[in-house]
Design a protein around this motif. Sequence first.
Motif, short mmCIF file in Angstrom:
data_model
loop_
_atom_site.label_atom_id
_atom_site.label_comp_id
_atom_site.label_asym_id
_atom_site.label_seq_id
_atom_site.Cartn_x
_atom_site.Cartn_y
_atom_site.Cartn_z
N ASP A 9 11.37 50.58 40.19
CA ASP A 9 11.94 49.26 40.47
C ASP A 9 13.41 49.44 40.82
OD1 ASP A 9 13.28 46.56 39.73
OD2 ASP A 9 11.14 46.09 39.61
N ASP A 10 13.91 48.64 41.76
CA ASP A 10 15.30 48.83 42.20
C ASP A 10 16.32 48.06 41.37
OD1 ASP A 10 14.20 46.48 43.33
OD2 ASP A 10 15.79 46.39 44.81
N HIS A 11 15.87 47.28 40.38
CA HIS A 11 16.80 46.53 39.54
C HIS A 11 17.02 47.26 38.22
CE1 HIS A 11 15.37 43.34 42.33
NE2 HIS A 11 16.63 42.97 42.25
N PRO A 12 18.22 47.78 37.98
CA PRO A 12 18.49 48.51 36.73
C PRO A 12 18.20 47.71 35.47
CG PRO A 12 20.28 48.80 38.30
CD PRO A 12 19.39 47.74 38.86
N LEU A 13 18.51 46.42 35.49
CA LEU A 13 18.28 45.60 34.31
C LEU A 13 16.79 45.47 33.99
CD1 LEU A 13 20.92 42.72 34.70
CD2 LEU A 13 20.97 44.67 33.13
N PHE A 14 15.98 45.34 35.05
CA PHE A 14 14.55 45.23 34.81
C PHE A 14 13.99 46.56 34.32
CE2 PHE A 14 10.08 45.51 36.09
CZ PHE A 14 9.58 44.41 35.41
N ARG A 15 14.45 47.68 34.89
CA ARG A 15 14.00 48.99 34.42
C ARG A 15 14.36 49.16 32.94
NH1 ARG A 15 16.43 51.00 39.11
NH2 ARG A 15 17.90 52.25 37.87
N SER A 34 14.33 54.20 41.71
CA SER A 34 14.92 52.95 42.21
C SER A 34 14.58 52.65 43.66
CB SER A 34 16.45 53.01 42.05
OG SER A 34 16.99 54.09 42.77
N SER A 35 13.78 53.51 44.29
CA SER A 35 13.34 53.28 45.67
C SER A 35 11.95 53.89 45.84
CB SER A 35 14.31 53.89 46.68
OG SER A 35 14.25 55.31 46.63
N TYR A 36 11.27 53.50 46.92
CA TYR A 36 9.93 54.06 47.12
C TYR A 36 9.98 55.56 47.43
CZ TYR A 36 5.09 54.55 48.38
OH TYR A 36 3.78 54.97 48.40
N PRO A 37 10.88 56.04 48.30
CA PRO A 37 10.97 57.49 48.52
C PRO A 37 11.23 58.25 47.22
CG PRO A 37 12.15 56.34 50.24
CD PRO A 37 11.78 55.30 49.22
N GLU A 38 12.06 57.70 46.35
CA GLU A 38 12.34 58.35 45.06
C GLU A 38 11.08 58.34 44.18
OE1 GLU A 38 15.37 57.99 41.21
OE2 GLU A 38 15.66 56.67 42.94
N THR A 39 10.29 57.29 44.31
CA THR A 39 9.03 57.21 43.57
C THR A 39 8.10 58.34 43.97
OG1 THR A 39 9.18 54.80 43.39
CG2 THR A 39 7.00 55.77 43.10
N ILE A 40 7.96 58.54 45.28
CA ILE A 40 7.11 59.62 45.79
C ILE A 40 7.63 60.98 45.34
CG2 ILE A 40 6.29 60.81 47.88
CD1 ILE A 40 4.91 58.16 47.36
N ALA A 41 8.94 61.19 45.46
CA ALA A 41 9.53 62.46 45.06
C ALA A 41 9.31 62.73 43.57
CB ALA A 41 11.02 62.46 45.38
N LEU A 56 6.90 45.59 44.16
CA LEU A 56 6.49 45.40 45.55
C LEU A 56 7.66 45.23 46.51
CD1 LEU A 56 3.38 43.05 45.27
CD2 LEU A 56 3.46 45.53 45.51
N SER A 57 8.83 44.88 46.00
CA SER A 57 9.96 44.59 46.90
C SER A 57 11.08 45.61 46.81
CB SER A 57 10.52 43.19 46.61
OG SER A 57 10.92 43.08 45.26
N MET A 58 10.80 46.80 46.28
CA MET A 58 11.84 47.82 46.19
C MET A 58 12.09 48.46 47.56
SD MET A 58 9.65 50.79 44.26
CE MET A 58 11.14 51.58 43.65
N PRO A 59 13.28 49.02 47.79
CA PRO A 59 13.60 49.64 49.07
C PRO A 59 12.57 50.70 49.48
CG PRO A 59 15.57 49.44 47.74
CD PRO A 59 14.43 49.06 46.86
N GLY A 60 12.11 50.62 50.72
CA GLY A 60 11.15 51.59 51.24
C GLY A 60 9.70 51.20 51.05
N ASN A 61 9.47 50.10 50.34
CA ASN A 61 8.11 49.63 50.10
C ASN A 61 7.88 48.33 50.85
OD1 ASN A 61 5.53 49.25 49.13
ND2 ASN A 61 6.21 48.46 47.15
N GLY A 63 5.59 45.36 51.43
CA GLY A 63 4.43 44.64 50.93
C GLY A 63 3.56 45.52 50.05
N LEU A 64 2.26 45.54 50.34
CA LEU A 64 1.32 46.33 49.53
C LEU A 64 1.11 47.73 50.07
CD1 LEU A 64 -1.29 43.50 48.90
CD2 LEU A 64 0.04 44.67 47.14
N HIS A 65 1.90 48.11 51.09
CA HIS A 65 1.71 49.45 51.67
C HIS A 65 1.97 50.55 50.66
CE1 HIS A 65 2.93 53.09 53.97
NE2 HIS A 65 1.81 52.79 54.60
N GLY A 66 2.98 50.35 49.80
CA GLY A 66 3.28 51.36 48.79
C GLY A 66 2.10 51.60 47.87
N LEU A 67 1.45 50.52 47.44
CA LEU A 67 0.27 50.65 46.59
C LEU A 67 -0.82 51.43 47.30
CD1 LEU A 67 -1.64 49.97 44.24
CD2 LEU A 67 -2.04 47.74 45.32
N SER A 68 -1.10 51.06 48.55
CA SER A 68 -2.14 51.74 49.32
C SER A 68 -1.81 53.21 49.51
CB SER A 68 -2.31 51.04 50.68
OG SER A 68 -3.43 51.53 51.36
#
Length: 210
Positions: A9-15, A34-41, A56-61, A63-68
């Motif tokens: 998630d890109d929001h530090p407070l939520f994390r 904090s981003s989709y590329p970082e998630t993959i890494a 679903l709304s983090m940088p690099g993601n 819509g639902l493409h990240g899930l898929s």
Amino acid sequence: MPVHILIADDHPLFRAAMCHALSTMEGTELCEASSYPETIATLEANDNIELVFLDLSMPGNEGLHGLSDLQARFPDVLVVIVTAQESPNLIQKAISLGASGFIPKSASVETIVDAVEQVLEGETWVPTTPAPESIDQDEPDDFHARLRQLTPHQLKVLKMVSDGLLNKQIAYELAISESTVKQHVSAVLKKLGVINRTKAGIAFKNAMHI
């Protein structure tokens, strides 16, 4: 054995809030992205991660493409969607694409812990409101199920097709031959049960839209 969980998630407070909620569970090892590329890494570097909380709304993601994409790349990792949106249609799409749960960002600590426990036991967790029966389980399910048959490369090609790229452009972007692109497109059309790339692109955009 500890349960390894990634909070993406890109929001530090939520994390921080998620870390606090999950720290109440015994035997959890947490990491963050904090981003989709970082998630993959992070997933590529840590093959012991069992569960991902995906915003679903983090940088690099998109819509639902990240899930898929995660489902295709890391089929053994459980993915739970966390989002401020709670529409029945979105919940349906996420579950159809293979999400193990769908948690609103407004959920309490107790709700989050309960959801994680159920997901780790192999169950699917969705909010009680809207009621599960309000989620349409007809036609969209079939297309989302077909999407889950695609390989990571086929999924990447399909996304580029939906973005309007030609075979030559896709070949250049992926550093592969045009004939290989054509093979991927042909396989995608067959698996999705559509007659041409235009219909495949439109159906994909509709499926990924939130």
